[in-house]
Motif scaffolding. Structure first.
Motif, short mmCIF file in Angstrom:
data_model
loop_
_atom_site.label_atom_id
_atom_site.label_comp_id
_atom_site.label_asym_id
_atom_site.label_seq_id
_atom_site.Cartn_x
_atom_site.Cartn_y
_atom_site.Cartn_z
N MET A 1 0.82 -1.17 -0.17
CA MET A 1 -0.06 -0.05 0.13
C MET A 1 0.94 1.23 -0.05
O MET A 1 0.42 2.28 -0.57
CB MET A 1 -0.88 0.07 1.40
CG MET A 1 -2.24 0.94 1.01
SD MET A 1 -3.41 0.65 2.41
CE MET A 1 -3.90 -1.01 2.05
N ARG A 2 2.05 1.32 0.67
CA ARG A 2 2.84 2.35 0.55
C ARG A 2 3.44 2.65 -0.73
O ARG A 2 3.32 3.83 -1.12
CB ARG A 2 4.16 2.02 1.44
CG ARG A 2 4.01 2.50 2.87
CD ARG A 2 4.15 4.22 2.98
NE ARG A 2 4.43 4.60 4.24
CZ ARG A 2 4.00 5.81 4.39
NH1 ARG A 2 3.82 6.78 3.34
NH2 ARG A 2 4.06 6.24 5.77
N GLY A 3 3.55 1.64 -1.50
CA GLY A 3 4.10 1.68 -2.87
C GLY A 3 2.90 2.25 -3.68
O GLY A 3 3.09 3.36 -4.54
N ASP A 4 1.68 2.01 -3.54
CA ASP A 4 0.59 2.37 -4.26
C ASP A 4 0.51 3.97 -3.94
O ASP A 4 0.26 4.83 -4.87
CB ASP A 4 -0.64 1.53 -3.91
CG ASP A 4 -0.63 0.31 -4.22
OD1 ASP A 4 0.15 -0.08 -5.44
OD2 ASP A 4 -1.66 -0.65 -3.83
N ALA A 5 0.54 4.23 -2.75
CA ALA A 5 0.31 5.59 -2.14
C ALA A 5 1.31 6.59 -2.98
O ALA A 5 1.26 7.58 -3.45
CB ALA A 5 0.38 5.89 -0.78
N GLY A 6 2.61 6.08 -2.92
CA GLY A 6 3.67 6.84 -3.69
C GLY A 6 3.59 6.99 -5.14
O GLY A 6 3.77 8.20 -5.58
N ARG A 7 2.95 6.07 -5.71
CA ARG A 7 2.76 6.37 -7.45
C ARG A 7 1.63 7.36 -7.29
O ARG A 7 1.59 7.84 -8.51
CB ARG A 7 2.39 4.98 -7.79
CG ARG A 7 3.35 4.08 -7.98
CD ARG A 7 2.84 2.82 -9.00
NE ARG A 7 2.15 1.76 -8.05
CZ ARG A 7 2.74 0.96 -7.33
NH1 ARG A 7 4.03 0.93 -7.13
NH2 ARG A 7 1.98 0.27 -6.55
N ASP A 8 0.67 7.34 -6.40
CA ASP A 8 -0.67 8.53 -6.70
C ASP A 8 -0.83 9.08 -5.40
O ASP A 8 -2.06 8.65 -4.81
CB ASP A 8 -1.72 7.75 -7.25
CG ASP A 8 -2.62 8.58 -7.95
OD1 ASP A 8 -2.41 9.84 -7.91
OD2 ASP A 8 -3.59 8.26 -8.75
N PRO A 9 -0.12 9.67 -4.70
CA PRO A 9 -0.49 10.18 -3.43
C PRO A 9 -1.63 11.17 -3.31
O PRO A 9 -2.27 11.46 -2.26
CB PRO A 9 0.95 11.10 -3.25
CG PRO A 9 1.31 11.37 -4.44
CD PRO A 9 0.84 10.36 -5.32
#
Length: 300
Positions: free
Chosen positions: A186-194
């Motif tokens: 989820m951290r990676g997902d949030a970084g891609r589209d914060p």
């Protein structure tokens, strides 16, 4: 999400975990007050000035070149997922949330008929499709049977099930590892589209209701969720050890197909066959399609 804060905490936690010995550096001075590398040590390894690295660690990645980011990733010994996350944070830092155009997410809650046919054609392995908000939007019959406790939820969502449903700790024998992987992905997902509000709302809900989630989120660990071994204690057939493979669907941004297989001749293969026989004679719960935005957020 606060991009500067995310950058600062990500770099600080990566620096704290890396010792001079592991980085191939002599320890500067005998009395170290930090658990990992000092800023000047990271700057030395990255080939930049201490002042410049300090600027980066304070959260200012705006306009930083790709070569600088790669040098920093090598200095901090970042893996592929962490390096991609660093680049994502830099892109977000260079984009104004005011001028940014929202990403089109046509695959978030809908499924093309051809994808459903593909799922249904997979008959000997569980197969599930989730969106980038961890909702289970579709599955084949064996996939619904395997994850029947999740599909029994009013709105099947793997993250909410893992953190909020007490049954999750029985369903996942290695629950601690599972939730770590959830948060790291989820951290990676949030970084891609914060600036994805729906994802931000999910993170906020999980943070508000789960101390475990808050602790793991604060660690800023990032991990790809592409392949691995999943341990499941199914309420009907008992323990299963399955290898999963996750595939992005390029034509349907935001959707991911996961399949699960057992080692040939193993007890898990026998258990999966028993589950398949059960699924063939019953109707495992299917994901609801007629849910409102409030229901998705509240999990009810």
């Amino acid at each position: 999400m606060d991009i500067r804060s995310d950058v600062r905490e990500f770099l600080t936690t990566r620096r704290a975990r890396l010792t001079p010995d592991r980085a191939g550096l002599p320890a500067f001075g005998g009395n170290r007050r930090v658990p990992g590398l000092r800023r000047e040590e990271v700057a030395l390894l990255s080939g930049m000035s201490v002042d410049y690295y300090t600027r980066l660690e304070r959260g200012d990645l705006s306009g930083v070149s790709g070569s600088v980011l790669e040098s920093l990733a090598r200095a901090l010994r970042l893996d592929d997922a962490e390096t991609a996350h660093l680049h994502d944070l830099a892109r977000a830092a260079s984009t104004s949330p005011v001028t940014r155009k929202p990403r089109r997410r046509p695959g978030a809650d809908t499924l093309r008929p051809s994808i459903q046919r593909l799922l249904d054609a997979i008959t000997e392995a569980p197969a599930i499709i989730r969106n980038q908000y961890y909702d289970y939007v579709a599955a084949n019959r064996l996939g619904r049977a395997l994850y029947s406790p999740v599909f029994a939820e009013p709105v099947p969502n793997s993250a909410r099930f893992a953190f909020f449903n007490p049954a999750a700790q029985d369903f996942y024998p290695d629950w601690d590892k599972v939730v770590q992987e959830f948060v790291a992905a989820m951290r990676g997902d949030a970084g891609r589209d914060p600036y994805d509000k729906r994802l931000t709302d999910l993170v906020g809900e999980l943070s508000t209701r789960s101390q475990t989630f808050r602790t793991l989120w604060a660690a800023h660990d990032v991990r790809y969720h592409r392949t691995g071994v999943k341990l499941i204690h199914h309420p009907l057939v008992g323990d299963l050890e399955l290898t999963y493979e996750a595939f992005e669907l390029p034509a349907d941004p935001g959707l991911q197909l996961s399949t699960f297989t057992a080692e040939p001749g193993s007890p898990s293969e026998d258990a999966l066959k028993m589950l398949s026989s059960w699924a063939a004679t019953t109707d495992p719960p299917a994901p609801r399609r007629d849910v409102t935005a409030d229901e998705i957020r509240n999990g009810s």
